[in-house]
Design a protein around this motif. Structure first.
Motif, PDB file in Angstrom:
ATOM      1  N   PHE A  89       0.822  -1.209   0.000  1.00  0.00           N
ATOM      2  CA  PHE A  89       0.000   0.000   0.000  1.00  0.00           C
ATOM      3  C   PHE A  89       0.857   1.261   0.000  1.00  0.00           C
ATOM      4  CE2 PHE A  89      -2.501   3.220   2.390  1.00  0.00           C
ATOM      5  CZ  PHE A  89      -3.498   3.414   1.459  1.00  0.00           C
ATOM      6  N   LEU A  90       1.955   1.250   0.742  1.00  0.00           N
ATOM      7  CA  LEU A  90       2.819   2.426   0.799  1.00  0.00           C
ATOM      8  C   LEU A  90       3.852   2.460  -0.330  1.00  0.00           C
ATOM      9  CD1 LEU A  90       3.462   2.778   4.623  1.00  0.00           C
ATOM     10  CD2 LEU A  90       1.830   4.014   3.194  1.00  0.00           C
ATOM     11  N   GLY A  91       3.921   1.420  -1.132  1.00  0.00           N
ATOM     12  CA  GLY A  91       4.848   1.390  -2.252  1.00  0.00           C
ATOM     13  C   GLY A  91       6.293   1.191  -1.829  1.00  0.00           C
ATOM     14  N   VAL A  92       6.515   0.643  -0.641  1.00  0.00           N
ATOM     15  CA  VAL A  92       7.875   0.406  -0.162  1.00  0.00           C
ATOM     16  C   VAL A  92       8.601  -0.592  -1.061  1.00  0.00           C
ATOM     17  CG1 VAL A  92       9.212  -0.456   1.814  1.00  0.00           C
ATOM     18  CG2 VAL A  92       7.216   0.988   2.195  1.00  0.00           C
ATOM     19  N   TYR A  93       7.857  -1.493  -1.681  1.00  0.00           N
ATOM     20  CA  TYR A  93       8.476  -2.503  -2.551  1.00  0.00           C
ATOM     21  C   TYR A  93       9.251  -1.862  -3.697  1.00  0.00           C
ATOM     22  CZ  TYR A  93       4.628  -1.658  -5.774  1.00  0.00           C
ATOM     23  OH  TYR A  93       3.733  -1.076  -6.631  1.00  0.00           O
ATOM     24  N   GLN A  94       8.893  -0.664  -4.102  1.00  0.00           N
ATOM     25  CA  GLN A  94       9.592   0.000  -5.199  1.00  0.00           C
ATOM     26  C   GLN A  94      11.010   0.393  -4.797  1.00  0.00           C
ATOM     27  OE1 GLN A  94       6.916   3.227  -5.966  1.00  0.00           O
ATOM     28  NE2 GLN A  94       5.572   1.975  -7.251  1.00  0.00           N
ATOM     29  N   ASN A  95      11.228   0.616  -3.508  1.00  0.00           N
ATOM     30  CA  ASN A  95      12.550   0.998  -3.024  1.00  0.00           C
ATOM     31  C   ASN A  95      13.410  -0.201  -2.657  1.00  0.00           C
ATOM     32  OD1 ASN A  95      11.955   3.781  -3.199  1.00  0.00           O
ATOM     33  ND2 ASN A  95      10.767   3.603  -1.329  1.00  0.00           N
ATOM     34  N   VAL A  96      12.820  -1.378  -2.627  1.00  0.00           N
ATOM     35  CA  VAL A  96      13.555  -2.600  -2.311  1.00  0.00           C
ATOM     36  C   VAL A  96      13.580  -3.435  -3.590  1.00  0.00           C
ATOM     37  CG1 VAL A  96      13.727  -4.529  -0.693  1.00  0.00           C
ATOM     38  CG2 VAL A  96      12.602  -2.427   0.022  1.00  0.00           C
ATOM     39  N   SER A  97      14.389  -2.984  -4.527  1.00  0.00           N
ATOM     40  CA  SER A  97      14.377  -3.585  -5.865  1.00  0.00           C
ATOM     41  C   SER A  97      15.112  -4.914  -5.930  1.00  0.00           C
ATOM     42  CB  SER A  97      14.981  -2.615  -6.873  1.00  0.00           C
ATOM     43  OG  SER A  97      16.310  -2.301  -6.492  1.00  0.00           O
ATOM     44  N   PHE A  98      15.926  -5.240  -4.918  1.00  0.00           N
ATOM     45  CA  PHE A  98      16.667  -6.502  -4.964  1.00  0.00           C
ATOM     46  C   PHE A  98      15.789  -7.708  -4.627  1.00  0.00           C
ATOM     47  CE2 PHE A  98      17.212  -4.671  -0.768  1.00  0.00           C
ATOM     48  CZ  PHE A  98      16.901  -5.736   0.075  1.00  0.00           C
ATOM     49  N   VAL A  99      14.553  -7.481  -4.164  1.00  0.00           N
ATOM     50  CA  VAL A  99      13.630  -8.572  -3.866  1.00  0.00           C
ATOM     51  C   VAL A  99      12.779  -8.842  -5.108  1.00  0.00           C
ATOM     52  CG1 VAL A  99      11.678  -9.300  -2.440  1.00  0.00           C
ATOM     53  CG2 VAL A  99      13.536  -7.984  -1.420  1.00  0.00           C
ATOM     54  N   PRO A 100      12.750 -10.078  -5.596  1.00  0.00           N
ATOM     55  CA  PRO A 100      11.844 -10.396  -6.714  1.00  0.00           C
ATOM     56  C   PRO A 100      10.405 -10.502  -6.186  1.00  0.00           C
ATOM     57  CG  PRO A 100      13.043 -12.349  -6.036  1.00  0.00           C
ATOM     58  CD  PRO A 100      13.565 -11.217  -5.208  1.00  0.00           C
ATOM     59  N   TRP A 101       9.690  -9.387  -6.181  1.00  0.00           N
ATOM     60  CA  TRP A 101       8.405  -9.296  -5.484  1.00  0.00           C
ATOM     61  C   TRP A 101       7.356 -10.233  -6.054  1.00  0.00           C
ATOM     62  CZ3 TRP A 101       7.819  -7.560  -0.842  1.00  0.00           C
ATOM     63  CH2 TRP A 101       8.748  -6.668  -0.336  1.00  0.00           C
ATOM     64  N   ALA A 102       7.328 -10.416  -7.337  1.00  0.00           N
ATOM     65  CA  ALA A 102       6.320 -11.319  -7.915  1.00  0.00           C
ATOM     66  C   ALA A 102       6.532 -12.747  -7.416  1.00  0.00           C
ATOM     67  CB  ALA A 102       6.382 -11.256  -9.434  1.00  0.00           C
ATOM     68  N   LEU A 103       7.775 -13.183  -7.384  1.00  0.00           N
ATOM     69  CA  LEU A 103       8.086 -14.523  -6.882  1.00  0.00           C
ATOM     70  C   LEU A 103       7.848 -14.607  -5.375  1.00  0.00           C
ATOM     71  CD1 LEU A 103       9.237 -17.366  -7.364  1.00  0.00           C
ATOM     72  CD2 LEU A 103      11.517 -16.381  -6.977  1.00  0.00           C
ATOM     73  N   ALA A 104       8.242 -13.581  -4.651  1.00  0.00           N
ATOM     74  CA  ALA A 104       8.052 -13.579  -3.193  1.00  0.00           C
ATOM     75  C   ALA A 104       6.568 -13.641  -2.827  1.00  0.00           C
ATOM     76  CB  ALA A 104       8.695 -12.332  -2.587  1.00  0.00           C
ATOM     77  N   LEU A 105       5.741 -12.905  -3.549  1.00  0.00           N
ATOM     78  CA  LEU A 105       4.295 -12.947  -3.290  1.00  0.00           C
ATOM     79  C   LEU A 105       3.722 -14.314  -3.607  1.00  0.00           C
ATOM     80  CD1 LEU A 105       3.152  -9.472  -4.618  1.00  0.00           C
ATOM     81  CD2 LEU A 105       3.141 -10.260  -2.256  1.00  0.00           C
ATOM     82  N   MET A 106       4.164 -14.907  -4.712  1.00  0.00           N
ATOM     83  CA  MET A 106       3.656 -16.234  -5.074  1.00  0.00           C
ATOM     84  C   MET A 106       4.044 -17.275  -4.024  1.00  0.00           C
ATOM     85  SD  MET A 106       4.365 -18.603  -8.410  1.00  0.00           S
ATOM     86  CE  MET A 106       5.995 -19.010  -7.846  1.00  0.00           C
ATOM     87  N   VAL A 107       5.271 -17.238  -3.547  1.00  0.00           N
ATOM     88  CA  VAL A 107       5.717 -18.180  -2.532  1.00  0.00           C
ATOM     89  C   VAL A 107       4.959 -17.956  -1.227  1.00  0.00           C
ATOM     90  CG1 VAL A 107       7.702 -18.827  -1.091  1.00  0.00           C
ATOM     91  CG2 VAL A 107       7.977 -18.566  -3.558  1.00  0.00           C
ATOM     92  N   PHE A 108       4.793 -16.703  -0.829  1.00  0.00           N
ATOM     93  CA  PHE A 108       4.068 -16.398   0.411  1.00  0.00           C
ATOM     94  C   PHE A 108       2.631 -16.896   0.347  1.00  0.00           C
ATOM     95  CE2 PHE A 108       1.134 -13.507   2.612  1.00  0.00           C
ATOM     96  CZ  PHE A 108       1.495 -13.777   3.924  1.00  0.00           C
ATOM     97  N   TYR A 109       1.934 -16.574  -0.735  1.00  0.00           N
ATOM     98  CA  TYR A 109       0.528 -16.973  -0.837  1.00  0.00           C
ATOM     99  C   TYR A 109       0.360 -18.488  -0.960  1.00  0.00           C
ATOM    100  CZ  TYR A 109      -0.991 -12.149  -1.252  1.00  0.00           C
ATOM    101  OH  TYR A 109      -1.263 -10.838  -1.012  1.00  0.00           O
ATOM    102  N   THR A 110       1.283 -19.143  -1.647  1.00  0.00           N
ATOM    103  CA  THR A 110       1.204 -20.600  -1.752  1.00  0.00           C
ATOM    104  C   THR A 110       1.434 -21.245  -0.386  1.00  0.00           C
ATOM    105  OG1 THR A 110       1.980 -20.470  -4.035  1.00  0.00           O
ATOM    106  CG2 THR A 110       2.127 -22.616  -2.951  1.00  0.00           C
ATOM    107  N   ALA A 111       2.444 -20.778   0.333  1.00  0.00           N
ATOM    108  CA  ALA A 111       2.708 -21.304   1.676  1.00  0.00           C
ATOM    109  C   ALA A 111       1.542 -21.006   2.615  1.00  0.00           C
ATOM    110  CB  ALA A 111       3.996 -20.711   2.221  1.00  0.00           C
ATOM    111  N   ALA A 112       0.972 -19.802   2.508  1.00  0.00           N
ATOM    112  CA  ALA A 112      -0.161 -19.439   3.358  1.00  0.00           C
ATOM    113  C   ALA A 112      -1.364 -20.315   3.060  1.00  0.00           C
ATOM    114  CB  ALA A 112      -0.512 -17.960   3.163  1.00  0.00           C
TER     115      ALA A 112
END
Length: 178
Positions: A89-112
């Motif tokens: 919501f705050l767009g912090v992910y834009q400043n943390v570019s070294f994290v592959p956010w699409a993959l991280a979200l997929m892994v998080f939601y699958t594990a959840a």
């Protein structure tokens, strides 16, 4: 007309240098994210996850050890989902570019999804212990909201997968740019 200057400076004050956290991070609220399908699913996950742990913790859950697992999963994923919602919501992910956010979200939601499925099954199979007790309705409601939040995490995992694969061509359903 000859004395009118060719260039007019409309700046009324000099720009002030940014200090503190805003100097390093560009944080702005993304209200469009809340209107997207992943944003709505995340809000549903937060509300229904809170209902699951609130219903379980308001009953005598100590009688059945499986409800400890349900509480652990629901509270942990509720907190992690709130943190993830704030990051998106705050767009912090834009400043943390070294994290592959699409993959991280997929892994998080699958594990959840998998964790909540196990918590739902533990909850559903433990409800008959309370069949004639005072807490039966709470445990049934917790099982109902447990399957609802499991399905919403599953839907979020699907949308995160399509974003990760690049199949989500609709910009309105894209949570994080790849």
């Amino acid at each position: 007309m000859a004395d009118f200057p060719g260039k007019v400076n409309t700046e009324t004050s000099s720009p002030q240098p940014q200090t503190g956290l805003r100097q390093h991070m560009n944080i702005s609220m993304d209200f469009v994210f809340v209107k997207t399908i992943p944003g709505i699913l995340m809000l549903v996950e937060i509300v229904t996850g809170m209902l699951v742990w609130a219903l379980i913790s308001s009953a005598a859950y100590q009688l059945v050890p499986a409800f400890g697992w349900v509480l652990f999963v629901s509270v942990t994923l509720w907190i992690l989902t709130i943190v993830l919602f704030v990051i998106l919501f705050l767009g912090v992910y834009q400043n943390v570019s070294f994290v592959p956010w699409a993959l991280a979200l997929m892994v998080f939601y699958t594990a959840a999804t998998i964790l909540y499925l196990t918590a739902f099954l533990a909850n559903a199979f433990s409800v008959p212990v309370y069949m004639f007790g005072y807490n039966f309705d709470r445990m049934v409601a917790a099982a109902f909201f447990g399957i609802v939040v499991t399905l919403t995490y599953g839907a979020s995992a699907f949308f995160a997968y399509t974003d990760w694969r690049g199949d989500g061509g609709n910009a309105a359903t894209s949570t994080v740019p790849v």
